[in-house]
Design a protein around this motif. Structure first.
Motif, PDB file in Angstrom:
ATOM      1  N   PRO A   1      -2.073  -5.885   6.658  1.00 53.02           N
ATOM      2  CA  PRO A   1      -1.516  -4.633   7.049  1.00 53.02           C
ATOM      3  C   PRO A   1      -0.562  -3.959   5.904  1.00 53.02           C
ATOM      4  O   PRO A   1      -0.110  -4.535   5.321  1.00 53.02           O
ATOM      5  CB  PRO A   1      -0.552  -5.251   8.281  1.00 53.02           C
ATOM      6  CG  PRO A   1      -0.941  -6.596   8.917  1.00 53.02           C
ATOM      7  CD  PRO A   1      -1.770  -7.215   7.384  1.00 53.02           C
ATOM      8  N   SER A   2      -0.718  -2.576   6.287  1.00 57.79           N
ATOM      9  CA  SER A   2      -0.059  -1.652   5.215  1.00 57.79           C
ATOM     10  C   SER A   2       0.490  -0.740   6.013  1.00 57.79           C
ATOM     11  O   SER A   2      -0.047   0.198   6.652  1.00 57.79           O
ATOM     12  CB  SER A   2      -1.171  -0.942   4.120  1.00 57.79           C
ATOM     13  OG  SER A   2      -0.514  -0.408   3.398  1.00 57.79           O
ATOM     14  N   PHE A   3       2.083  -0.628   5.863  1.00 55.72           N
ATOM     15  CA  PHE A   3       2.738   0.421   6.475  1.00 55.72           C
ATOM     16  C   PHE A   3       4.057   0.593   5.417  1.00 55.72           C
ATOM     17  O   PHE A   3       4.468  -0.276   5.000  1.00 55.72           O
ATOM     18  CB  PHE A   3       3.173   0.133   7.813  1.00 55.72           C
ATOM     19  CG  PHE A   3       3.571  -1.034   7.951  1.00 55.72           C
ATOM     20  CD1 PHE A   3       4.882  -1.438   8.009  1.00 55.72           C
ATOM     21  CD2 PHE A   3       2.813  -2.317   8.534  1.00 55.72           C
ATOM     22  CE1 PHE A   3       5.564  -2.813   8.267  1.00 55.72           C
ATOM     23  CE2 PHE A   3       3.235  -3.641   8.495  1.00 55.72           C
ATOM     24  CZ  PHE A   3       4.553  -3.827   8.436  1.00 55.72           C
ATOM     25  N   ALA A   4       4.589   1.936   5.800  1.00 55.20           N
ATOM     26  CA  ALA A   4       5.970   2.145   5.295  1.00 55.20           C
ATOM     27  C   ALA A   4       7.136   1.397   5.957  1.00 55.20           C
ATOM     28  O   ALA A   4       6.950   1.323   6.957  1.00 55.20           O
ATOM     29  CB  ALA A   4       6.229   3.563   4.823  1.00 55.20           C
ATOM     30  N   VAL A   5       7.976   0.952   5.088  1.00 47.71           N
ATOM     31  CA  VAL A   5       9.248   0.216   5.733  1.00 47.71           C
ATOM     32  C   VAL A   5      10.544   1.015   5.065  1.00 47.71           C
ATOM     33  O   VAL A   5      10.791   1.441   4.013  1.00 47.71           O
ATOM     34  CB  VAL A   5       9.374  -1.168   4.831  1.00 47.71           C
ATOM     35  CG1 VAL A   5      10.759  -1.606   5.191  1.00 47.71           C
ATOM     36  CG2 VAL A   5       8.245  -2.191   5.386  1.00 47.71           C
ATOM     37  N   GLU A   6      11.254   1.343   6.111  1.00 44.91           N
ATOM     38  CA  GLU A   6      12.494   2.042   5.873  1.00 44.91           C
ATOM     39  C   GLU A   6      13.669   1.330   6.275  1.00 44.91           C
ATOM     40  O   GLU A   6      13.873   1.113   7.500  1.00 44.91           O
ATOM     41  CB  GLU A   6      12.246   3.414   6.609  1.00 44.91           C
ATOM     42  CG  GLU A   6      11.193   4.259   6.067  1.00 44.91           C
ATOM     43  CD  GLU A   6      11.106   5.735   6.613  1.00 44.91           C
ATOM     44  OE1 GLU A   6      12.116   6.167   7.330  1.00 44.91           O
ATOM     45  OE2 GLU A   6      10.267   6.589   6.756  1.00 44.91           O
ATOM     46  N   GLY A   7      14.427   1.065   5.257  1.00 46.89           N
ATOM     47  CA  GLY A   7      15.873   0.456   5.709  1.00 46.89           C
ATOM     48  C   GLY A   7      15.829  -0.889   6.057  1.00 46.89           C
ATOM     49  O   GLY A   7      14.676  -1.666   6.288  1.00 46.89           O
ATOM     50  N   GLU A   8      16.890  -1.537   6.512  1.00 47.50           N
ATOM     51  CA  GLU A   8      17.058  -2.659   6.730  1.00 47.50           C
ATOM     52  C   GLU A   8      17.074  -3.249   8.470  1.00 47.50           C
ATOM     53  O   GLU A   8      17.384  -2.042   8.981  1.00 47.50           O
ATOM     54  CB  GLU A   8      18.499  -3.532   6.199  1.00 47.50           C
ATOM     55  CG  GLU A   8      18.573  -3.529   4.862  1.00 47.50           C
ATOM     56  CD  GLU A   8      17.697  -4.561   4.254  1.00 47.50           C
ATOM     57  OE1 GLU A   8      17.481  -5.584   4.771  1.00 47.50           O
ATOM     58  OE2 GLU A   8      17.364  -4.213   2.975  1.00 47.50           O
ATOM     59  N   THR A   9      16.692  -4.280   8.930  1.00 53.04           N
ATOM     60  CA  THR A   9      17.018  -4.457  10.225  1.00 53.04           C
ATOM     61  C   THR A   9      18.228  -4.835  10.457  1.00 53.04           C
ATOM     62  O   THR A   9      18.986  -5.797  10.029  1.00 53.04           O
ATOM     63  CB  THR A   9      16.070  -5.810  10.683  1.00 53.04           C
ATOM     64  OG1 THR A   9      14.801  -5.341  10.525  1.00 53.04           O
ATOM     65  CG2 THR A   9      16.270  -6.061  12.160  1.00 53.04           C
TER      66      THR A   9
END
Length: 807
Positions: free
Chosen positions: A193-201
Motif C-alpha cells: 500500500p502507498s498513500f500520503a501520511v499527514e500529521g500524527e494520530t
C-alpha cells in the motif's frame, strides 16, 4: 469458510475450473463441504418493458408487455411503482424458482388478467434488501441475455470445512497460497500500500495489562474527512455471497479484510472517543452495549478497549455500539491488534458471543500482518471514502520470532510410507512459506508467522504429505504374525461393547447425551460439588459434570414424548463423574424405559396383549435390563445379590441395589421418585437403571483358552414346587437363595412363580411359591432321596427366612 470463485482467482493465477479447484482443495486437507454453482439464477433474463397500461381492475397494478428477446412480448401484471414503458430489468418466466421469496412461478390470474411471469426486484434475487421497485438496468443492457452473467450473480460459491489448527486458511489469500503450493496456479502478490501520511494520530493508546500476552501489539490510525456511504457494488456482492449484510463502506471494509486477508479490523468513530484509549482488564460487573444491541456484563477475565468514558470495545471479539461508525462519521480510528487466543476463546464462550473476529483470533492471527493489515485497510478506506491518513500509532509489538524446527527428511518416509525426494519436500515447504536452511539429510526449517499450529517435525511431515497427495499413499496389509494375536482391547472396552449389544438386543436405542448438565440436576443425582463445576461452560445451563447418565436420558425421553413418541427405551454406555480425579470417572451402562416400551414390545393392551405388551413399564423391566448387562459382561449370575432400595432419586419401595458380595455395588434399578420426575419436568411411567461396568471384577485367568468338555447328565430333570409362608418383609430373593443353597450339586435352578397375600395365610404374611429344578448327576434318585432333599430345602428356607411350608 465461504468464498466465491472470482474472489479466489483474485489471489490465484490459474486456468483451473470449479471442479478441479474443489477436488484439489479436498486433496490438500481443505475439505469442500458445499458448492453452489448459482444454477438457480440461470433462468433470469434481461427484458425490456414495451408498454405499461393501467390494470382495469386495480389502481396500483399495471399490465406490462415485456420483450424477453425470444419472440413475441409476454404479458406480465406488475405492482412496482417504477414499472414503465422502456424500463430494462430482470424477467422470470413461469416455472422459474425465485429464491428471494421462495416461490416457483406459474401462470397466474391477477384480478382477471393473466400474468406470464414476473419482473424482479433486487430482494427477490437476493441482491439486496431493496424491494421498493423492480430492477432498473441501463438502456444498453443486452435484452435476452442472462441477467446472472450480466450482474455477476453466476459466481460459484465454495464452502470448506476448516479444522481448528488452520488459522492461515481463514483467509482467501491463505487458501490461494495452499492451492499454489500444490501446483494449481501461482499466488498473486499485491504491491505494498502507498498513500500520503499527514500529521500524527492524536489519540494515544496505553496497554495497562498485568500480562503482556493478553495484547502483544496494537496499531491505531486516524483517517480524517471520510465520506461513509454505501460500499461499491463489487464489495457488496462478495459480502452478500458469503452471508454478510452490507452496512456502510467503513464497516464493509473491515468485514472484507477479515475474509480476504484473515485480519480482523475494527473502526471507531473518532468523534465519539473521549480522550485516549486504554487496553485493560474489565472491572467486575462493568457493562457494555455491543454492536449486536445486547448489553454484556463483564469480568476481569475479559480484555477491553476503553476511553475516559468507559468501555468502547470487547477486545478481539466485538465493538461497542456507542463508538460505531455510521453515515455521519467524518473521522475514523482504524484498529489492528493482536490478542491472546486462549483469552479470546474463554471470553467469547463465557459471554456467548460468536463473531468472525473471535473465530480468527482464538485460532491465532498472523502477528506479522498486524501493521500491513492496517496499511491495506487504510488504503481501502482512502480509496472508497476519501480522507487523509495520519501516522500510525503502534504500541507493544516486539516483532515475530519464528520457530525453528529440526527436520530430518527421513521422517516423511517413516511416518507416512511415502517416497518423497528431499528436493520435493524442500520445494513444498518453501512454497508454503517455510524457510529451509542447511543441506544434507537434516535441515532447519523456520515456521512462517501465519502457521502457529506447526510445532515439530511431525507437523512438517503432515505439510509435505498433504501437498504431495494423501491419495498417493498405497494401501498395504498389516504384517502377519507367526503366533496367534493376544487380546487387543482392554476388559473395560470389551465389556462396554458387550453392554451396548445386550441392551440393543433388548429393543433399546442408544443415545448420546451431554456430559454437562445443570447444577440443580447434578445435585438431584448426588453431584454438584464445586470440583465438578466447569470454569468455562459452553452454556449457562451446562455448568456441571454429570454424576449420572439418568438426567440426560430422562430429558431425552420427555422430548420424544413431547413430539408424540411416548413409548421409548433409551440407553447409553459412557462416563459419569464422582470427583475431579482420574479414578473418579466411572464407566456406566444406564438406560430408561418410558410408557409401554417393555421387552414384550410397545403398544396398547388391545393391540399387543397377546405378547404381554401394552402394560406400563415397572421396576421389573429395569431389573431385567440391569441383569442382562451384568450377564453379558460375563459375571457369574449365581453370585449376584439384590437388596431392596436404592439412591434417593429412585422410588423407595420400587427400587433395588445389585451387589456382588457384601461390598461390591454393581448398580441400581427401579422406578423413579415422583419428586425426581417433578424436578426434571418429566412425566409418565418411567423406570431405569445404572450398572457400573468398571466395578465388575476381572474374571480369573484360565490356564488355557480351550473350552472344557460338554458334560450332560443322562438322567431326567425333575421339577418340584414349594409354597412357603413368610413375613411380608421377607424378600422373595432370600427364599430363592436359601433353596438354592440347600444342595448346590442337585439344585440347578429356582424360580418364583406366584406370590399370594390374604386372610388365609394370616395377617402380615404372604405365600411365595417356587419351582425347584433338580438334576440328578450320578444316578436316578429314589423317593427317599427326594424326601431327604425336600427336608433340606424346607430346613434351609426356615433357617434363613423363617418360612414354613404352606398347608
Amino acid at each position: 469458510m465461504k468464498f466465491t470463485l472470482s474472489w479466489l482467482k483474485e489471489h490465484l493465477e490459474t486456468d483451473a475450473g470449479l471442479d478441479e479447484i474443489c477436488t484439489r482443495l479436498t486433496e490438500i486437507g481443505l475439505e469442500v463441504e458445499d458448492v453452489d454453482d448459482k444454477a438457480a439464477f440461470k433462468p433470469f433474463v434481461i427484458a425490456r418493458v414495451v408498454s405499461a397500461e393501467k390494470h382495469p381492475q386495480a389502481d396500483r397494478l399495471k399490465v406490462l408487455m415485456v420483450d424477453t428477446g425470444s419472440g413475441a412480448p409476454v404479458q406480465v401484471v406488475c405492482g412496482a411503482p417504477n414499472a414503465r414503458a422502456g424500463l430494462v430489468g430482470a424477467f422470470a418466466a413461469p416455472g422459474t424458482y425465485v429464491p428471494g421469496i421462495d416461490v416457483t412461478l406459474a401462470v397466474g390470474n391477477i384480478r382477471g388478467v393473466e400474468s406470464h411471469g414476473m419482473m424482479c426486484s433486487e430482494k427477490e434475487l437476493q441482491i439486496s434488501d431493496s424491494h421498493d421497485g423492480i430492477i432498473d438496468l441501463p438502456d444498453d443492457a443486452p435484452v435476452g441475455q442472462s441477467y446472472a452473467a450480466y450482474a455477476h450473480l453466476d459466481d460459484p460459491l465454495i464452502e470448506i470445512n476448516l479444522t481448528p489448527n488452520r488459522p492461515d486458511c481463514t483467509s482467501i489469500h491463505g487458501i490461494a497460497r495452499d492451492l499454489a503450493a500444490s501446483g494449481l496456479g501461482t499466488l498473486k502478490t499485491r504491491p505494498a500500500p502507498s498513500f500520503a501520511v499527514e500529521g500524527e494520530t492524536p489519540v494515544k493508546l496505553t496497554l495497562d495489562l498485568d500480562d503482556p500476552k493478553l495484547c502483544p501489539g496494537f496499531a491505531l490510525r486516524l483517517v480524517r474527512g471520510v465520506r461513509n456511504g454505501p460500499s461499491p457494488r463489487w464489495m457488496q456482492q462478495r459480502l452478500i455471497a458469503i452471508g454478510l449484510r452490507p452496512i456502510n463502506a467503513l464497516v464493509d471494509v473491515t468485514n472484507y479484510m477479515t475474509f480476504d486477508q484473515g485480519r480482523p479490523i475494527h473502526v471507531f468513530d473518532a468523534a465519539k472517543i473521549n480522550g485516549n484509549l486504554t487496553v485493560r482488564r474489565a472491572a467486575e460487573g462493568e457493562t457494555v452495549l455491543a454492536l449486536d444491541q445486547r448489553e454484556y456484563k463483564l469480568s476481569p477475565n475479559n480484555v477491553v478497549i476503553a476511553d475516559e468514558n468507559g468501555i468502547e470495545s470487547i477486545g478481539g471479539i466485538m465493538g461497542g455500539e456507542h463508538s460505531g461508525c455510521d453515515e455521519n462519521t467524518v473521522d475514523v480510528l482504524i484498529e489492528s491488534a493482536l490478542w491472546d487466543p486462549m483469552n479470546i476463546a474463554k471470553s467469547g464462550r463465557a459471554l456467548g458471543i460468536i463473531t468472525d473476529a473471535r473465530y480468527r483470533f482464538e485460532r491465532g492471527a498472523d502477528p506479522d500482518y498486524m501493521v500491513p493489515g492496517l496499511e491495506r485497510t487504510t488504503e481501502l478506506v482512502l480509496e472508497l471514502c476519501g480522507g487523509k491518513a495520519a501516522k500510525a500509532e503502534i504500541v507493544g509489538y516486539q516483532g515475530h520470532e519464528p520457530k525453528i524446527v529440526d527436520f530430518p527428511y527421513s521422517e516423511v518416509k517413516r511416518l507416512t510410507g511415502l517416497d518423497v525426494s528431499n528436493e520435493e519436500s524442500n520445494t513444498i515447504l518453501t512454497r508454503l512459506g517455510f524457510t529451509v536452511s542447511g543441506s544434507g539429510e537434516r535441515v532447519s526449517v523456520a515456521v512462517p508467522s501465519w502457521r502457529p499450529d506447526v510445532d515439530g517435525k511431525a507437523d512438517l511431515v503432515e505439510e509435505v504429505m498433504r501437498i504431495h497427495g494423501v491419495d498417493n499413499i498405497k494401501p498395504a496389509p498389516l504384517e502377519s504374525h507367526a503366533a496367534v494375536n493376544g487380546k487387543i482391547l482392554t476388559t473395560l472396552q470389551i465389556r462396554t461393547r458387550l453392554a451396548k449389544r445386550a441392551l440393543a438386543a433388548r429393543g433399546m436405542l442408544e443415545a448420546v447425551t451431554w456430559s454437562f448438565i445443570p447444577e440443580d440436576q447434578a445435585k438431584l443425582f448426588g453431584g454438584g460439588s464445586p470440583a465438578l463445576k466447569l470454569a468455562n461452560p459452553i452454556a449457562a445451563e451446562m455448568s456441571d459434570m454429570r454424576p449420572s447418565l439418568l438426567p440426560g436420558l430422562l430429558s431425552a425421553a420427555q422430548r420424544n414424548a413431547d413430539k408424540g413418541y411416548g413409548d421409548v427405551a433409551l440407553f447409553e454406555v459412557s462416563g459419569t463423574y464422582e470427583n475431579d480425579r482420574p479414578e473418579g470417572q466411572r464407566r456406566v451402562a444406564g438406560g430408561i424405559r418410558r410408557g409401554a416400551a417393555s421387552l414384550a414390545g410397545a403398544g396398547r393392551a388391545w393391540s399387543n396383549a397377546a405378547k404381554g405388551g401394552g402394560k406400563p413399564v415397572d421396576v421389573f423391566d429395569a431389573k431385567a435390563d440391569a441383569l442382562a448387562v451384568i450377564e453379558a459382561c460375563g459375571l457369574p449370575m449365581g453370585n449376584i445379590q439384590i437388596e431392596q432400595g436404592g439412591p434417593e432419586w429412585y422410588h423407595p419401595g420400587r427400587s433395588g441395589t445389585i451387589k456382588m458380595g457384601p461390598k461390591v455395588v454393581l448398580g441400581y434399578f427401579g422406578e423413579f421418585h415422583p419428586l425426581t420426575l417433578e424436578s426434571l419436568d418429566v412425566s409418565g411411567a418411567l423406570c431405569g437403571f445404572e450398572v457400573y461396568v468398571d466395578a465388575m471384577p476381572e474374571a480369573k485367568r484360565k490356564a488355557t483358552r480351550t473350552k472344557p468338555a460338554l458334560e450332560l447328565s443322562p438322567f431326567q430333570l425333575v421339577r418340584r414346587d414349594f409354597a412357603f409362608v413368610v413375613d411380608k418383609t421377607v424378600e422373595a430373593g432370600a427364599i430363592v437363595k436359601a433353596a438354592t443353597g440347600a444342595d448346590s450339586k442337585l439344585v440347578t435352578g429356582v424360580n418364583v412363580f406366584d406370590i399370594f397375600e390374604g386372610a388365609s395365610v394370616g395377617d402380615g404374611k404372604k405365600s411365595v411359591a417356587i419351582e425347584v429344578q433338580i438334576q440328578p448327576v450320578e444316578r436316578t434318585l429314589t423317593d427317599e432321596d427326594f424326601e431327604a432333599l425336600t427336608q433340606k430345602i424346607v430346613a434351609s428356607v426356615a433357617k434363613f427366612t423363617g418360612g414354613v411350608l404352606r398347608s
